[in-house]
Every structure is written in structure tokens, then in C-alpha cells.
Design an enzyme around this catalytic site. Structure first.
Site, PDB file in Angstrom:
ATOM      1  CG  ASN A   1      -2.081  -1.046   0.937  1.00  4.88           C
ATOM      2  OD1 ASN A   1      -2.221  -1.578  -0.167  1.00  4.88           O
ATOM      3  ND2 ASN A   1      -2.830  -1.366   1.976  1.00  4.88           N
TER       4      ASN A   1
ATOM      5  CB  CYS B   1     -13.948  -4.840  -3.492  1.00  4.58           C
ATOM      6  SG  CYS B   1     -13.588  -4.307  -1.827  1.00  4.58           S
TER       7      CYS B   1
ATOM      8  NE  ARG C   1     -12.280  -0.509  -0.455  1.00  2.00           N
ATOM      9  CZ  ARG C   1     -11.114  -1.149  -0.619  1.00  2.00           C
ATOM     10  NH1 ARG C   1     -11.120  -2.398  -0.984  1.00  2.00           N
ATOM     11  NH2 ARG C   1      -9.987  -0.515  -0.445  1.00  2.00           N
TER      12      ARG C   1
ATOM     13  CG  ASP D   1      -5.668  -3.294   5.669  1.00  2.00           C
ATOM     14  OD1 ASP D   1      -4.879  -2.595   5.031  1.00  2.00           O
ATOM     15  OD2 ASP D   1      -6.900  -3.302   5.463  1.00  2.00           O
TER      16      ASP D   1
ATOM     17  NE  ARG E   1      -6.046  -7.831  -5.118  1.00  2.00           N
ATOM     18  CZ  ARG E   1      -7.015  -6.936  -5.052  1.00  2.00           C
ATOM     19  NH1 ARG E   1      -8.246  -7.327  -4.833  1.00  2.00           N
ATOM     20  NH2 ARG E   1      -6.759  -5.665  -5.188  1.00  2.00           N
TER      21      ARG E   1
END
Ligand code: EPZ
Length: 421
Positions: free
Chosen positions: A23, A116, A121, A306, A398
Site C-alpha cells: 500500500n 469489492c 468503497r 487490515d 494480491r
């Protein structure tokens, strides 16, 4: 689609190197749109999302080549400011090209990223800021089109309704080439936002306050290319820390300090783990019993959303009841049903999951649904009795660089099985 086969029960012992932060790498790669010439980014993780971003930037006119942890990006100035649906739909973070494109080209057409697994979002905050800076925003046929009638964005005072991580990053990128000063208020304070500001300032931008809730940007006429090594991934690090705590392990999570992980360290200590600085890393020693603890996810420096799924897995084995409240995303409990299939006892009440500790988890066939939910299922497999198959691990790929190749040397019995649905 690949799956991971995990046989639980081993303690994890040893040293694990932490890769560059996904990120941070993603917004930093889009910054290459802001300056012609050759950019070099080092310590870039080998992740699906990184390769999706290099393909997207290629479509925009920036030559991007990934080789052995390094991305060389060359921009020749002929930027095509349209980000197509077929790439944006693969990765929401594609929206990060919006700010740089409008700043550089005075216009952009970016497919709306859509929702998603973890939530709708929207990007209303991103668009509100671009409008305030003189962008004309239109939503047409699934695309957001931003044009700047006067050709160049102008500085503005913008207050976010709430801290948005990529919203802050997008508007910071939009403002660096704007005419005049931009002040962003109620900004996201994540370490990756600070890292992006460091890179932009190395390129000649004039940004102050990144990492706090007020960021000021003095627009400049142009920027120059940069050579930068990406910061370590605090979420990957936190995931391995939970793995050590859950397996009564003794792990050195190498290449990262305490600072970006304070909230995670506090919770793991509450759960009974021993956590100390050691050399250039963090030593994590798991213990029993695991103690229950309550968690509320919040924007940085609060407990990161997260890490919510990973901590929940640990709480499944605590001696007592924990309450985990997810305040950032509206649908980030998809790991709950899969963990319950492994013998956990979790009940969802609105945005709070009530986790009653159990003596053990049992291996099972489980399905990954999103990046961090997948990580929690892998962690569950490491401690479960018997064999666990985690399917659809492309979600995991990912954000984690070949996680099985990092876990196996620590003692995990884990292997990738190609091709299972
Ligand atoms: C970033 O997503 C991260 N992605 C996410 O990591 C992370 O979970 C999230 O920040 C929170 O830290 C990247 O950095 C590429 P937000 P982002 O804007 O920017 C709502 C992972 O696992 N919102 O801070 O999309 C939004 O729906 C990923 O690596 C609006 O309503 O998150 C959410 O509920 C997952 N309107 C909340 O705000 C907007 O315009 C926070 O979202 C923007 C956001």
C-alpha cells in the site's frame, strides 16, 4: 485456481524477512505519472497488484518493468489519461492514477472501481477534492471523467468528511502541480501516506504535515524523476506476528520497527505475546493461555482494519470472550463463517463480532474471499488439528509475496496445490 494445503500443529521458529509495503508501492508507482524521465523503485514486493499497476501504467504511457524487486518506470511525456475498466476492475487501487493524471494532463477518464468484497468503497471524497481544485467531475457510462477548464488545477482548502487513505494520497498528488497552496484537513495518517509524501518531496514537491491530519502542499511548476526504496509492509509483518503468537512460536520479524505497529503490538501483548525490539526487527514469542481482548478498528494510529481478521483468528483460541468491532468497512467479516466451519465460536452482532474462545480449531476445506480474510484462514490452518485447504488463494497473492515460501522455513507444513477450483 491454486489452493494452499496446510497441516497444523507446528510452532513457528526462526527469522522472516518483511517485503516492501504493497500500500506504499501502489501510490508511489502512480507518482511516476507526474514527472518525465526514468524512475527507479526498489524493494517492491512481487505481488499481483503490483503487476496489475505496471500493466495499467503501461496503458497510460509509462513504460514500467518489474525485475527482482525493482521497478524501472520511464515516462516520455505522452500520457494517455484513460484508465480502462478491464484493468481497474482487477484492482481498486487503480483509482490512485486519478490525481496524478488530472495534475499532469488537466483531464482523466478512470473507470469507476466499483465495490469489492469488503464494501461499496465509493470515491466521493476523492472527487469532492478535485472539484474544489477546479476539476469538473462527470460520471458517465461507468467512468469518472475529470476535466480542468482552466487547464491547471488551483490550490484549495479541503476538509475530508472522514480520513480516507487513498483519498488523501490522490489529492496530495493532484495538489503538487496545482497553482498555489492546498490545505488538506482531516487527512489519513497511515505510514504509507507519509511515505508517498517523502517520495513526492524527493521529486521536488513541497509537502508538509504528511502523517498528521493536516497536510499543506505548495504547488510547483514541475517535478523530476526519483530513485526510492519502498518501506516495509506493516500488515505483512503484523500477520506473521500473529502467526508466532498463535503457534506458541519464537519469531524474529525482520526489517521493521515498532513505530508503524504500535496498536497491533499493544493488542498482541494484551493477548499474552512477548514482543521486544531485536536488531532491525521485532521478536515475537507466543505463550499460553492466549488472553481475550477487545478491538475496535480505526484509521491510523488506531488498530488497523487490515489486521482485524488476523487478530480475530488469534482470539478464537483465547481463554474467554473477545469483542471485535469493525468501523472502517461495512462488510469485513467474511472470514467469520469460514473460521466457524473450523470449529470457532463467533457470533456477529452488527459491526461487532463476539468471539468465544475454543480449545482448538479443526482443519477444513475453506474459501478465501478477500485479501486479509485469506490471511486469517492460513493462520487458522497453521494452528488447526489436521489438514486445511484454503482455496482461491489468488486473493492472498494480491498482498502476500508467496506466503508459503516464507512460512515453510519457519516450520509450517504448507504447500501450494496448483489448479484447484
Ligand atoms: C486503503 O483503502 C487500503 N488500500 C486498504 O487496504 C485499507 O484497508 C484502507 O485504506 C484502510 O486503511 C490501499 O491503500 C491501496 P479508505 P481505501 O478510503 O483508501 C469510505 C488491503 O487489505 N470511503 O481509507 O480504499 C470507504 O468505503 C486494502 O491492503 C468513502 O465513503 O480506504 C471505507 O468505508 C484493503 N468515500 C472508509 O471510507 C471515499 O471517497 C475508509 O476507506 C473514500 C472512502
Amino acid at each position: 485456481m491454486d489452493s494452499l494445503e496446510i497441516i497444523g500443529g507446528n510452532r513457528l521458529v526462526g527469522t522472516v524477512p518483511i517485503s516492501g509495503a504493497k500500500n506504499a508501492a501502489l501510490p508511489i508507482m502512480t507518482a511516476a505519472l507526474l514527472a518525465d524521465g526514468e524512475h527507479v523503485f526498489r524493494n517492491v514486493p512481487d505481488l499481483r497488484d503490483v503487476h496489475t499497476m505496471t500493466r495499467l501504467l503501461g496503458r497510460l504511457g509509462v513504460q514500467a518493468v518489474y525485475r527482482d524487486g525493482e521497478v524501472q518506470m520511464t515516462s516520455f511525456g505522452d500520457i494517455q489519461p484513460t484508465a480502462p475498466y478491464d484493468l481497474v476492475k482487477q484492482m481498486r487501487a487503480s483509482v490512485l492514477v486519478l490525481g496524478p493524471l488530472v495534475a499532469r494532463c488537466g483531464r482523466a477518464m478512470v473507470s469507476l472501481p466499483g465495490g469489492c468484497a469488503i464494501g461499496a468503497r465509493p470515491i466521493d471524497q476523492h472527487l469532492k477534492g478535485l472539484s474544489a481544485m477546479g476539476g469538473r467531475v462527470e460520471l458517465r457510462h461507468g467512468y469518472v471523467e475529470v476535466t480542468v477548464p482552466r487547464g491547471r488545477l488551483r490550490g484549495a482548502d479541503i476538509t475530508f468528511d472522514f480520513p480516507t487513505h487513498t483519498g488523501t494520497e490522490n489529492l496530495m498528488c493532484a495538489a503538487v502541480l496545482a497553482q498555489g497552496r492546498t490545505t488538506l484537513v482531516n487527512c489519513a495518517r497511515e505510514p504509507e501516506v507519509e511515505e508517498l509524501a517523502r517520495v513526492l518531496n524527493k521529486m521536488g514537491a513541497r509537502i508538509e504535515g504528511a502523517g498528521t491530519s493536516v497536510i499543506s502542499i505548495e504547488g510547483v511548476e514541475s517535478l523530476h524523476p526519483v530513485d526510492h526504496a519502498i518501506m516495509p509492509d506493516r500488515i505483512e509483518a503484523g500477520t506473521f506476528m500473529v502467526a508466532s503468537a498463535a503457534t506458541e512460536g519464537d519469531m524474529l520479524v525482520d526489517g521493521i520497527g515498532f513505530e508503524p505497529l504500535e496498536a497491533v503490538i499493544a493488542k498482541l501483548r494484551e493477548a499474552g505475546a512477548g514482543i521486544e525490539r531485536e536488531g532491525g526487527g521485532i521478536r515475537v514469542v507466543g505463550s499460553r493461555p492466549i488472553r481475550p481482548t477487545d478491538v475496535i478498528t480505526q484509521p491510523h494510529p488506531g488498530f488497523p482494519t487490515d489486521m482485524q481478521a488476523q487478530l480475530m483468528m488469534l482470539m478464537c483460541l483465547a481463554k474467554g470472550t473477545s469483542r471485535i468491532t469493525e468501523t472502517v468497512f461495512e462488510n469485513r467479516f467474511m472470514h467469520v463463517s469460514e473460521l466457524n466451519r473450523m470449529g470457532a465460536d463467533i457470533e456477529i452482532n452488527g459491526r461487532t463480532a463476539v468471539v468465544r474462545g475454543v480449545d482448538k480449531l479443526e482443519g477444513a476445506e475453506v474459501m478465501a474471499t478477500d485479501l486479509r480474510a485469506s490471511a486469517s484462514l492460513v493462520l487458522a490452518g497453521l494452528v488447526a488439528e489436521g489438514t486445511t485447504h484454503v482455496r482461491r488463494v489468488y486473493h492472498l497473492d494480491r498482498g502476500y509475496e508467496q506466503i508459503e515460501k516464507k512460512l515453510a522455513p519457519l516450520g509450517a507444513r504448507i504447500k501450494r496445490v496448483a489448479g484447484n477450483a
